[in-house]
Design a protein around this motif. Structure first.
Motif, PDB file in Angstrom:
ATOM      1  N   LYS A  90      -2.676  -4.415   7.603  1.00  0.00           N
ATOM      2  CA  LYS A  90      -2.874  -2.879   6.227  1.00  0.00           C
ATOM      3  C   LYS A  90      -1.631  -2.441   5.417  1.00  0.00           C
ATOM      4  N   GLU A  91      -0.048  -3.611   5.375  1.00  0.00           N
ATOM      5  CA  GLU A  91       0.593  -3.474   5.139  1.00  0.00           C
ATOM      6  C   GLU A  91       1.390  -2.572   5.779  1.00  0.00           C
ATOM      7  N   TYR A  92       1.129  -2.527   6.901  1.00  0.00           N
ATOM      8  CA  TYR A  92       2.511  -1.017   7.694  1.00  0.00           C
ATOM      9  C   TYR A  92       3.093  -1.300   8.471  1.00  0.00           C
ATOM     10  N   ASP A 116       4.652   7.628   9.743  1.00  0.00           N
ATOM     11  CA  ASP A 116       3.770   8.312   8.679  1.00  0.00           C
ATOM     12  C   ASP A 116       2.680   9.031   9.908  1.00  0.00           C
ATOM     13  N   SER A 176      10.252   8.683   1.316  1.00  0.00           N
ATOM     14  CA  SER A 176       8.656   9.142   2.111  1.00  0.00           C
ATOM     15  C   SER A 176       8.401  10.909   1.919  1.00  0.00           C
ATOM     16  N   GLU A 219       4.642   9.362   2.021  1.00  0.00           N
ATOM     17  CA  GLU A 219       4.174   7.788   3.322  1.00  0.00           C
ATOM     18  C   GLU A 219       5.449   6.891   2.771  1.00  0.00           C
ATOM     19  N   SER A 220       5.928   6.907   4.392  1.00  0.00           N
ATOM     20  CA  SER A 220       6.429   5.565   4.503  1.00  0.00           C
ATOM     21  C   SER A 220       6.004   4.288   4.875  1.00  0.00           C
ATOM     22  N   LYS A 221       5.080   4.112   5.291  1.00  0.00           N
ATOM     23  CA  LYS A 221       3.751   2.985   5.911  1.00  0.00           C
ATOM     24  C   LYS A 221       5.122   2.578   7.052  1.00  0.00           C
TER      25      LYS A 221
END
Length: 321
Positions: free
Chosen positions: A88-90, A110, A53, A58-60
């Motif tokens: 949203k793929e988080y 994030d 990250s 960004e760690s999602k």
């Protein structure tokens, strides 16, 4: 813990080559990449999320901070958060306690959704100054990196008090929430203001903490002071249900001797007898809206503060609680 340095040593390649291979870079030949991946698997290598990250920024992962996990309130809220983030793929991590605060400045997440009174407003503003993105559900803060998605507590409390007064009551009790709770403070303030608009209305406050035992204790005081039918506004349904539980062991009748209204419309309120009057709103929508707003802030998109609106759910006619 196995590191990419260990893999590089066993594979006889540089650390940068291992890093490229693990990230699927075409700069590494298929043969070398296959060899590196096989060694990583053999050594049970697990990527270091913190290091990744820091590199990608960004760690999602989104941090969802709650004061605690008690009661029946949080399930729908978290489901709403999760559904939007997953699309949203988080992913999300749900946190509670001051030690978990450091996930935000350490960029392990994030951004953050805050419904947690253990965060001071000063702390959140400091993180926002450092560029961290935040959505708050429990306070009003003015900062470009902070968005507010607030419940319309004032309208809900006004509806509740007006409903009791319309039933002919002039003696009202309010069972409050935790002293540090933004929602409790907003509801109590609106209850006081609404009662003050009507002549001859007496409003008495009983301190609570948003759990069933506080509703039971409030019932004990109300019954000690009882001389004629009274009304009670519990600032959440958990306390209202506790009050119901206490009254059912007496000769008093909910809906005849004591009229009760709660706030939150949790699932249990549907099964009380008589049906609990309460203030309703979509907890799932609240969570979903918080996620949507945070993702917009993360993307640098313009956002406006949002408010979640409420409605009155009237209770059933009198019955033995």
């Amino acid at each position: 813990m196995v590191s990419i340095k260990d893999i590089a040593k066993q594979a006889g390649v540089s650390i940068s080559t291992v890093s490229l291979a693990l990230n699927g870079s075409p700069k590494v030949t298929d043969e070398t990449s296959a060899k590196i991946l096989a060694i990583a698997d053999q050594l049970n290598y697990v990527p270091n999320a913190a290091a990744r990250s820091l590199k990608t920024r960004e760690s999602k992962i989104i941090g969802v901070y709650l004061t605690d996990f008690n009661g029946a309130f949080y399930g729908d809220l978290l489901q709403g958060v999760k559904e939007v983030l997953n699309r949203k793929e988080y992913d999300m991590v749900v946190c509670s306690g001051k030690q978990s605060h450091r996930l935000l400045p350490e960029r392990m997440v994030d951004g953050a959704i805050i419904l947690d009174e253990t965060f001071s407003s000063e702390e959140l503003l400091k993180y926002a100054d450092l560029g961290h993105k935040i959505v708050v559900l429990d306070r009003e803060l003015n900062h470009p990196n902070i968005n507010q998605v607030l419940l319309d507590n004032k309208a809900g409390a006004a509806l509740a008090v007006e409903h009791l007064i319309e039933q002919g009551h002039r003696k009202l009790y309010v069972v409050t929430g935790p002293k540090g709770s933004y929602d409790s403070k907003q509801r109590l303030k609106a209850a006081r203001q609404t009662a003050a608009r009507f002549d001859g209305v007496e409003l008495m406050e009983i301190e609570g903490n948003f759990n069933k035992s506080d509703g039971e204790q409030a019932a004990e005081r109300i019954l000690r002071e009882y001389t004629s039918p009274v009304a009670v506004f519990c600032l959440n349904d958990e306390m209202a249900i506790g009050l119901y539980n206490a009254v059912k062991h007496t000769d008093y009748v909910i809906g005849r001797d004591i009229h009760v209204i709660g706030f939150d419309n949790i699932e249990l309120s549907e099964y009380t007898v008589p049906r609990l009057a309460t203030i309703d709103y979509s907890k799932r929508k609240w969570g979903a809206l918080a996620s949507e707003q945070l993702l917009k802030v993360l993307a640098g998109e313009p956002v406006e503060h949002e408010r979640v609106y409420v409605t009155l759910v009237k209770g059933d006619s009198a019955g033995k609680a």
